[in-house]
Design a protein around this motif. Structure first.
Motif, mmCIF file in Angstrom:
data_model
loop_
_atom_site.group_PDB
_atom_site.id
_atom_site.type_symbol
_atom_site.label_atom_id
_atom_site.label_comp_id
_atom_site.label_asym_id
_atom_site.label_seq_id
_atom_site.Cartn_x
_atom_site.Cartn_y
_atom_site.Cartn_z
ATOM 1 N N ALA A 63 0.881 -1.207 -0.059
ATOM 2 C CA ALA A 63 0.040 -0.075 -0.252
ATOM 3 C C ALA A 63 0.783 1.172 0.079
ATOM 4 C CB ALA A 63 -0.999 -0.088 1.206
ATOM 5 N N LEU A 64 2.060 1.204 0.612
ATOM 6 C CA LEU A 64 2.947 2.397 0.852
ATOM 7 C C LEU A 64 3.544 2.417 -0.479
ATOM 8 C CD1 LEU A 64 4.402 1.871 4.319
ATOM 9 C CD2 LEU A 64 2.699 3.935 3.797
ATOM 10 N N ALA A 65 4.192 1.392 -0.984
ATOM 11 C CA ALA A 65 4.788 1.263 -2.333
ATOM 12 C C ALA A 65 4.045 1.888 -3.311
ATOM 13 C CB ALA A 65 5.468 0.048 -2.557
ATOM 14 N N THR A 66 2.745 1.717 -3.491
ATOM 15 C CA THR A 66 1.949 1.712 -4.647
ATOM 16 C C THR A 66 0.930 3.055 -4.251
ATOM 17 O OG1 THR A 66 0.188 0.291 -4.003
ATOM 18 C CG2 THR A 66 1.817 -0.367 -5.632
ATOM 19 N N ASN A 67 1.235 3.827 -3.070
ATOM 20 C CA ASN A 67 0.565 4.806 -2.609
ATOM 21 C C ASN A 67 -1.089 4.777 -2.662
ATOM 22 O OD1 ASN A 67 0.213 7.497 -1.830
ATOM 23 N ND2 ASN A 67 0.407 8.545 -3.717
ATOM 24 N N GLN A 68 -1.606 3.535 -2.117
ATOM 25 C CA GLN A 68 -3.017 3.362 -2.015
ATOM 26 C C GLN A 68 -3.528 4.556 -1.058
ATOM 27 O OE1 GLN A 68 -4.635 0.999 -3.635
ATOM 28 N NE2 GLN A 68 -2.663 0.564 -4.862
ATOM 29 N N GLU A 69 -4.210 5.372 -1.613
ATOM 30 C CA GLU A 69 -5.061 6.219 -0.957
ATOM 31 C C GLU A 69 -6.144 6.080 -0.127
ATOM 32 O OE1 GLU A 69 -5.136 9.792 -3.306
ATOM 33 O OE2 GLU A 69 -3.058 9.815 -3.349
ATOM 34 N N ALA A 70 -6.850 5.086 -0.588
ATOM 35 C CA ALA A 70 -8.413 4.576 -0.010
ATOM 36 C C ALA A 70 -8.223 3.548 0.614
ATOM 37 C CB ALA A 70 -9.252 4.747 -1.095
ATOM 38 N N GLY A 71 -8.952 3.319 1.737
ATOM 39 C CA GLY A 71 -9.245 2.012 2.345
ATOM 40 C C GLY A 71 -8.189 1.847 3.741
ATOM 41 N N VAL A 72 -8.420 0.563 4.012
ATOM 42 C CA VAL A 72 -7.607 -0.175 5.147
ATOM 43 C C VAL A 72 -6.566 -1.135 4.595
ATOM 44 C CG1 VAL A 72 -7.727 -1.383 7.398
ATOM 45 C CG2 VAL A 72 -9.325 0.433 6.993
ATOM 46 N N TRP A 73 -5.427 -0.884 4.908
ATOM 47 C CA TRP A 73 -4.428 -1.765 4.173
ATOM 48 C C TRP A 73 -3.364 -2.000 5.322
ATOM 49 C CZ3 TRP A 73 -4.038 -3.506 -0.971
ATOM 50 C CH2 TRP A 73 -4.797 -2.787 -1.878
ATOM 51 N N GLY A 74 -3.045 -3.242 5.583
ATOM 52 C CA GLY A 74 -2.231 -3.639 6.499
ATOM 53 C C GLY A 74 -2.500 -2.796 7.820
ATOM 54 N N ALA A 75 -3.579 -2.977 8.074
ATOM 55 C CA ALA A 75 -4.287 -2.553 9.584
ATOM 56 C C ALA A 75 -4.125 -1.038 9.658
ATOM 57 C CB ALA A 75 -3.466 -3.351 10.761
ATOM 58 N N THR A 76 -3.851 -0.318 8.603
ATOM 59 C CA THR A 76 -3.758 1.161 8.736
ATOM 60 C C THR A 76 -4.868 1.875 7.795
ATOM 61 O OG1 THR A 76 -2.408 1.273 6.854
ATOM 62 C CG2 THR A 76 -1.296 1.109 9.071
ATOM 63 N N THR A 77 -5.371 2.886 8.332
ATOM 64 C CA THR A 77 -6.287 3.823 7.584
ATOM 65 C C THR A 77 -5.357 4.677 6.542
ATOM 66 O OG1 THR A 77 -6.211 5.712 9.021
ATOM 67 C CG2 THR A 77 -7.917 4.009 9.519
ATOM 68 N N GLU A 78 -6.075 5.279 5.643
ATOM 69 C CA GLU A 78 -5.420 6.359 4.782
ATOM 70 C C GLU A 78 -4.672 7.422 5.355
ATOM 71 O OE1 GLU A 78 -9.051 5.615 3.194
ATOM 72 O OE2 GLU A 78 -9.750 7.757 3.136
ATOM 73 N N GLU A 79 -5.158 7.843 6.476
ATOM 74 C CA GLU A 79 -4.643 8.875 7.123
ATOM 75 C C GLU A 79 -3.199 8.399 7.856
ATOM 76 O OE1 GLU A 79 -5.301 12.155 7.375
ATOM 77 O OE2 GLU A 79 -3.708 12.580 8.707
ATOM 78 N N GLU A 80 -3.444 7.167 8.458
ATOM 79 C CA GLU A 80 -2.238 6.621 9.073
ATOM 80 C C GLU A 80 -1.157 6.380 8.261
ATOM 81 O OE1 GLU A 80 -4.976 4.329 12.860
ATOM 82 O OE2 GLU A 80 -4.522 3.421 10.832
ATOM 83 N N ARG A 81 -1.575 5.964 7.050
ATOM 84 C CA ARG A 81 -0.701 5.540 5.736
ATOM 85 C C ARG A 81 0.089 6.918 5.527
ATOM 86 N NH1 ARG A 81 -4.414 2.206 4.270
ATOM 87 N NH2 ARG A 81 -4.768 3.523 2.743
ATOM 88 N N ARG A 82 -0.707 8.027 5.275
ATOM 89 C CA ARG A 82 -0.248 9.302 4.885
ATOM 90 C C ARG A 82 1.032 9.596 5.936
ATOM 91 N NH1 ARG A 82 -4.754 11.156 2.468
ATOM 92 N NH2 ARG A 82 -5.872 11.304 4.500
ATOM 93 N N LYS A 83 0.858 9.347 7.359
ATOM 94 C CA LYS A 83 1.850 9.632 8.088
ATOM 95 C C LYS A 83 3.104 8.753 8.088
ATOM 96 C CE LYS A 83 -1.241 11.533 11.575
ATOM 97 N NZ LYS A 83 -2.067 11.213 12.606
ATOM 98 N N LEU A 84 2.838 7.436 7.905
ATOM 99 C CA LEU A 84 3.858 6.433 7.896
ATOM 100 C C LEU A 84 4.583 6.451 6.454
ATOM 101 C CD1 LEU A 84 2.179 3.138 8.843
ATOM 102 C CD2 LEU A 84 4.384 3.992 9.519
ATOM 103 N N ARG A 85 3.960 7.007 5.254
ATOM 104 C CA ARG A 85 4.650 7.021 4.061
ATOM 105 C C ARG A 85 5.748 7.989 4.045
ATOM 106 N NH1 ARG A 85 4.286 8.360 -1.607
ATOM 107 N NH2 ARG A 85 4.669 6.525 -2.532
ATOM 108 N N LYS A 86 5.831 9.175 4.679
ATOM 109 C CA LYS A 86 7.113 9.911 4.936
ATOM 110 C C LYS A 86 8.141 9.158 5.329
ATOM 111 C CE LYS A 86 5.053 14.531 5.217
ATOM 112 N NZ LYS A 86 4.830 15.658 6.150
ATOM 113 N N SER A 87 8.139 8.570 6.368
ATOM 114 C CA SER A 87 9.133 7.864 6.966
ATOM 115 C C SER A 87 9.780 6.634 5.969
ATOM 116 C CB SER A 87 9.114 7.274 8.436
ATOM 117 O OG SER A 87 7.975 6.365 8.517
ATOM 118 N N TRP A 88 8.530 5.858 5.459
ATOM 119 C CA TRP A 88 8.902 5.103 4.545
ATOM 120 C C TRP A 88 9.652 5.501 3.350
ATOM 121 C CZ3 TRP A 88 7.575 3.385 -0.447
ATOM 122 C CH2 TRP A 88 7.843 2.267 -0.726
#
Ligand code: SF4
Length: 97
Positions: A63-88
């Motif tokens: 989800a991070l590598a392909t920038n999945q913006e919508a939905g729950v992926w890997g136990a994270t919401t889009e908002e949580e992934r937005r924060k994680l993606r920077k460090s990733w």
């Protein structure tokens, strides 16, 4: 959340989707509309399924590598992934040297 990434750069290979705990669930549960009311219940239910899943890390990294913006992926919401993606992304650049 401190995570150790798989970093195989092969996150879409293999059969991780076949091992997903959500494989036979209603996809709508993982793609709630909004972030209030019923959507919060859906997110909670989706995350509880993710908690039982054996491929959470693969799913999240995909989800991070392909920038999945919508939905729950890997136990994270889009908002949580937005924060994680920077460090990733920073870790990706550091790993690339
Ligand atoms: S982590 Fe969650 S969304 Fe990803 S495959 Fe597993 S159950 Fe599905």
């Amino acid at each position: 959340m401190a995570l150790t990434w798989i970093r195989t750069h092969d996150w879409d290979a293999g059969t991780w989707r076949n091992r997903s705990a959500c494989r036979d669930t209603d996809p709508e549960l993982f793609f709630p509309i909004g972030a209030t009311g019923t959507a919060l219940d859906q997110i909670s239910a989706a995350k509880s399924i993710c908690a039982q899943c054996t491929v959470t890390r693969e799913c999240l990294e995909f989800a991070l590598a392909t920038n999945q913006e919508a939905g729950v992926w890997g136990a994270t919401t889009e908002e949580e992934r937005r924060k994680l993606r920077k460090s990733w992304l920073a870790d990706e650049q550091a790993a690339a040297g």
